[in-house]
Design a protein around this motif. Structure first.
Motif, PDB file in Angstrom:
ATOM      1  N   UNK A   1      15.969 -37.637  52.330  1.00  0.00           N
ATOM      2  CA  UNK A   1      17.195 -38.028  51.626  1.00  0.00           C
ATOM      3  C   UNK A   1      17.105 -38.004  50.105  1.00  0.00           C
ATOM      4  N   UNK A   2      16.001 -37.562  49.549  1.00  0.00           N
ATOM      5  CA  UNK A   2      15.886 -37.566  48.094  1.00  0.00           C
ATOM      6  C   UNK A   2      16.988 -36.721  47.461  1.00  0.00           C
ATOM      7  N   UNK A   3      17.485 -37.183  46.311  1.00  0.00           N
ATOM      8  CA  UNK A   3      18.603 -36.554  45.625  1.00  0.00           C
ATOM      9  C   UNK A   3      18.133 -35.881  44.344  1.00  0.00           C
ATOM     10  N   UNK A   4      18.852 -34.843  43.950  1.00  0.00           N
ATOM     11  CA  UNK A   4      18.700 -34.295  42.609  1.00  0.00           C
ATOM     12  C   UNK A   4      19.714 -34.996  41.714  1.00  0.00           C
ATOM     13  N   UNK A   5      19.240 -35.624  40.640  1.00  0.00           N
ATOM     14  CA  UNK A   5      20.092 -36.303  39.676  1.00  0.00           C
ATOM     15  C   UNK A   5      20.412 -35.324  38.554  1.00  0.00           C
ATOM     16  N   UNK A   6      21.701 -35.212  38.223  1.00  0.00           N
ATOM     17  CA  UNK A   6      22.133 -34.277  37.184  1.00  0.00           C
ATOM     18  C   UNK A   6      22.985 -34.985  36.146  1.00  0.00           C
ATOM     19  N   UNK A   7      22.695 -34.704  34.866  1.00  0.00           N
ATOM     20  CA  UNK A   7      23.536 -35.155  33.765  1.00  0.00           C
ATOM     21  C   UNK A   7      24.024 -33.907  33.030  1.00  0.00           C
ATOM     22  N   UNK A   8      25.313 -33.839  32.791  1.00  0.00           N
ATOM     23  CA  UNK A   8      25.880 -32.691  32.086  1.00  0.00           C
ATOM     24  C   UNK A   8      26.772 -33.185  30.963  1.00  0.00           C
ATOM     25  N   UNK A   9      26.524 -32.658  29.767  1.00  0.00           N
ATOM     26  CA  UNK A   9      27.357 -32.974  28.604  1.00  0.00           C
ATOM     27  C   UNK A   9      28.302 -31.796  28.390  1.00  0.00           C
ATOM     28  N   UNK A  10      29.595 -31.947  28.698  1.00  0.00           N
ATOM     29  CA  UNK A  10      30.515 -30.811  28.574  1.00  0.00           C
ATOM     30  C   UNK A  10      30.741 -30.367  27.134  1.00  0.00           C
ATOM     31  N   UNK A  11      30.471 -31.241  26.169  1.00  0.00           N
ATOM     32  CA  UNK A  11      30.679 -30.869  24.766  1.00  0.00           C
ATOM     33  C   UNK A  11      29.600 -29.898  24.278  1.00  0.00           C
ATOM     34  N   UNK A  12      28.348 -30.128  24.671  1.00  0.00           N
ATOM     35  CA  UNK A  12      27.251 -29.264  24.241  1.00  0.00           C
ATOM     36  C   UNK A  12      26.800 -28.297  25.327  1.00  0.00           C
ATOM     37  N   UNK A  13      27.246 -28.539  26.570  1.00  0.00           N
ATOM     38  CA  UNK A  13      26.818 -27.793  27.761  1.00  0.00           C
ATOM     39  C   UNK A  13      25.346 -28.038  28.077  1.00  0.00           C
ATOM     40  N   UNK A  14      24.795 -29.127  27.584  1.00  0.00           N
ATOM     41  CA  UNK A  14      23.432 -29.510  27.962  1.00  0.00           C
ATOM     42  C   UNK A  14      23.406 -29.984  29.410  1.00  0.00           C
ATOM     43  N   UNK A  15      22.335 -29.626  30.121  1.00  0.00           N
ATOM     44  CA  UNK A  15      22.107 -30.096  31.481  1.00  0.00           C
ATOM     45  C   UNK A  15      20.689 -30.622  31.579  1.00  0.00           C
ATOM     46  N   UNK A  16      20.533 -31.816  32.142  1.00  0.00           N
ATOM     47  CA  UNK A  16      19.215 -32.371  32.425  1.00  0.00           C
ATOM     48  C   UNK A  16      19.178 -32.873  33.858  1.00  0.00           C
ATOM     49  N   UNK A  17      17.996 -32.794  34.475  1.00  0.00           N
ATOM     50  CA  UNK A  17      17.848 -33.202  35.873  1.00  0.00           C
ATOM     51  C   UNK A  17      16.570 -34.003  36.055  1.00  0.00           C
ATOM     52  N   UNK A  18      16.556 -34.795  37.114  1.00  0.00           N
ATOM     53  CA  UNK A  18      15.337 -35.374  37.664  1.00  0.00           C
ATOM     54  C   UNK A  18      15.643 -35.644  39.127  1.00  0.00           C
ATOM     55  N   UNK A  19      14.817 -36.431  39.801  1.00  0.00           N
ATOM     56  CA  UNK A  19      15.090 -36.736  41.206  1.00  0.00           C
ATOM     57  C   UNK A  19      15.186 -38.237  41.408  1.00  0.00           C
ATOM     58  N   UNK A  20      15.838 -38.636  42.474  1.00  0.00           N
ATOM     59  CA  UNK A  20      15.954 -40.055  42.812  1.00  0.00           C
ATOM     60  C   UNK A  20      14.675 -40.534  43.489  1.00  0.00           C
ATOM     61  N   UNK A  21      14.677 -41.786  43.878  1.00  0.00           N
ATOM     62  CA  UNK A  21      13.592 -42.327  44.688  1.00  0.00           C
ATOM     63  C   UNK A  21      14.174 -43.387  45.601  1.00  0.00           C
ATOM     64  N   UNK A  22      13.342 -43.909  46.505  1.00  0.00           N
ATOM     65  CA  UNK A  22      13.844 -44.830  47.516  1.00  0.00           C
ATOM     66  C   UNK A  22      14.303 -46.153  46.915  1.00  0.00           C
ATOM     67  N   UNK A  23      15.242 -46.769  47.596  1.00  0.00           N
ATOM     68  CA  UNK A  23      15.680 -48.123  47.280  1.00  0.00           C
ATOM     69  C   UNK A  23      14.679 -49.065  47.935  1.00  0.00           C
ATOM     70  N   UNK A  24      13.713 -49.546  47.135  1.00  0.00           N
ATOM     71  CA  UNK A  24      12.660 -50.403  47.683  1.00  0.00           C
ATOM     72  C   UNK A  24      13.090 -51.860  47.806  1.00  0.00           C
TER      73      UNK A  24
END
Length: 468
Positions: free
Chosen positions: A230-253
């Motif tokens: 169930x791990x997720x890819x986390x995405x942040x996108x800035x529409x003004x600069x078109x920057x994209x950054x990613x990381x992954x989620x982790x479990x709800x401990x």
């Protein structure tokens, strides 16, 4: 309540009979998506594999399926040009037990203004894993930073497995810097086999910025699932600069449980020293094992019992629990930026403790086109420094042929270890041969207390990931 996740079983690679490993990656719109696969099966364990890539649309329909081998090169680089939006599954097959059920693959995402990378996160469990009850399919995913500034788009991608999932009521749990939580139910549509679902904060909870009080916060999602990791890819996108950054989620401990460790020593998190980036910030994501904790940084001791951002922490953070045994897993993150105008990079990490086994072999993606550095940290508090010094044996693998370039560096003590190594300087006669392809470095060291990272940059955009 979720499952009990014994980290010691993961350290032993106790996954059963694994003759297939896999990984699934999201392919965003208007983004150059490249997958880079090293033949680590061979140069780590001398195992021959065949690789199958399957491109799918968002609703899980197959677009193309191709076979790949490492007959002519040690690295496979695949730029996804025949799929504008969807997912790519990588499956590796062997006649020998691969031991690890995920394929250790890197994805690199580029826009005109940014670069970001992430290691394997989601995958489809094999039937053997499901039957042997060695799967974890209950969707309890956390460690998702929600950026509340400006118009930044906060999304997370989930890749369904080979069985359909019916429509359901799912939960979004938001947490702000003040320690408040907002529990929000929402409708999650049915998912076809291998479909990709995008959780979008703006659509699920349009008022989240007001709740976050103008500061970054965190999100957790709970949902039902039957066959996918169930791990997720986390995405942040800035529409003004078109920057994209990613990381992954982790479990709800706070829902899943992890084993605890009995030790007089704290747990540690070491941060790399990066020229032109800094000071680095550390994050302790919320939804860890409930309790009272303290973090020690160069700025002093900070008590916490919820998610916390720790600014400018220096090279090291240590963690203690004040009301019980320390959990084996506390998920942390490294956050930094080259320029304040760019989206920050975020590298999901964790803590090291004295039950973590020594690690002597590491490998990481590198690029000549996107300037790469290998960053080194060490944990002498856990693994005693060798009295006779140590040697790094570093190998460079490329996507053009089967040649392997090697060099070695000797150090009398950890104080001599540099914070970073430039592959272009390590391999002056072989580095240019990479041209615009991604390559891989492997590092072997008899001292098992090292932990490594690699980085890439494009203009002022920066990305960092830990090695395999």
């Amino acid at each position: 309540m979720g499952s009990v996740i014994d980290q010691s079983a993961n350290f032993r690679a106790d996954f059963g009979s694994i003759f297939r490993s896999s990984a699934i990656f999201y392919v965003p719109e208007n983004t150059k998506t490249s997958l880079s696969v090293s033949n680590y099966w061979d140069f780590k364990n001398q195992i021959e594999v065949g690789v199958v890539l399957t491109r799918r649309t968002l609703d899980g329909k197959v677009v193309a399926r191709t076979e790949h081998r490492f007959d002519e090169a040690n690295v496979l680089n695949i730029e996804i040009t025949d799929l504008p939006h969807g997912s790519v599954e990588i499956e590796s097959f062997s006649s020998r037990n691969l031991r690890i059920p995920y394929s250790a693959v890197m994805a690199v995402y580029e826009t005109e203004s940014s670069v970001s990378m992430v290691h394997s996160y989601g995958r489809n469990h094999s039937l053997i894993e499901l039957e042997d009850n060695k799967s974890l399919t209950l969707g309890r995913e956390s460690c998702w930073t929600v950026r509340a500034a400006g118009r930044i788009r906060n999304r997370a991608a989930f890749h369904n497995g080979h069985c359909a999932v019916p429509a359901q009521r799912a939960r979004l749990i938001l947490a702000n810097q003040s320690g408040q939580e907002l529990d929000h139910e929402f409708d999650m549509p049915p998912l076809e086999p291998f479909a990709t679902h995008l959780f979008e904060i703006d659509e699920i909870c349009p008022d989240y910025r007001q709740f976050m009080q103008g500061q970054d916060g965190w999100a957790t999602v709970h949902f039902e699932n039957s066959t996918a990791f169930t791990r997720l890819l986390i995405l942040w996108h800035d529409p003004d600069s078109n920057d994209l950054q990613v990381t992954h989620s982790n479990f709800d401990y706070a829902d899943h449980q992890t084993n605890t460790i009995e030790s007089d020593k704290p747990a540690y998190m070491k941060l790399p020293r990066i020229d032109g980036v800094g000071p680095l910030n550390a994050t302790v994501y919320p939804r860890f094992t409930p309790g009272e904790y303290e973090a020690t940084t160069i700025n002093g001791v900070v008590p916490f019992n919820r998610g916390i951002n720790l600014p400018a922490v220096g090279d090291s953070v240590s963690f203690r629990r004040l009301d019980g045994a320390l959990p084996a897993r506390i998920v942390t993150g490294i956050v930094g930026n080259r320029e304040s105008s760019r989206l920050p990079f975020e590298c999901s990490l964790g803590v090291m403790h004295d039950q973590r086994p020594a690690k002597r072999f590491h490998w990481a993606i590198v690029s000549r086109r996107l300037q790469s550095i290998l960053h080194l940290t060490a944990y002498p508090e856990i693994h005693a420094e060798p009295e006779q010094g140590f040697e790094l044996v570093i190998s460079l693998y490329n996507a053009r042929n089967l040649d392997i370039a090697r060099t070695s560096l000797s150090f009398a003590c950890l104080e001599e270890l540099p914070p970073g190594l430039d592959p272009a300087e390590l391999f002056p006669s072989d580095w240019d041969a990479l041209e615009d392809d991604f390559g891989y470095l492997s590092v072997f060291c008899s001292y098992g207390g090292l932990y490594l990272f690699s980085s890439m940059e494009r203009a002022d955009s920066y990305t960092l990931e830990h090695t395999f």
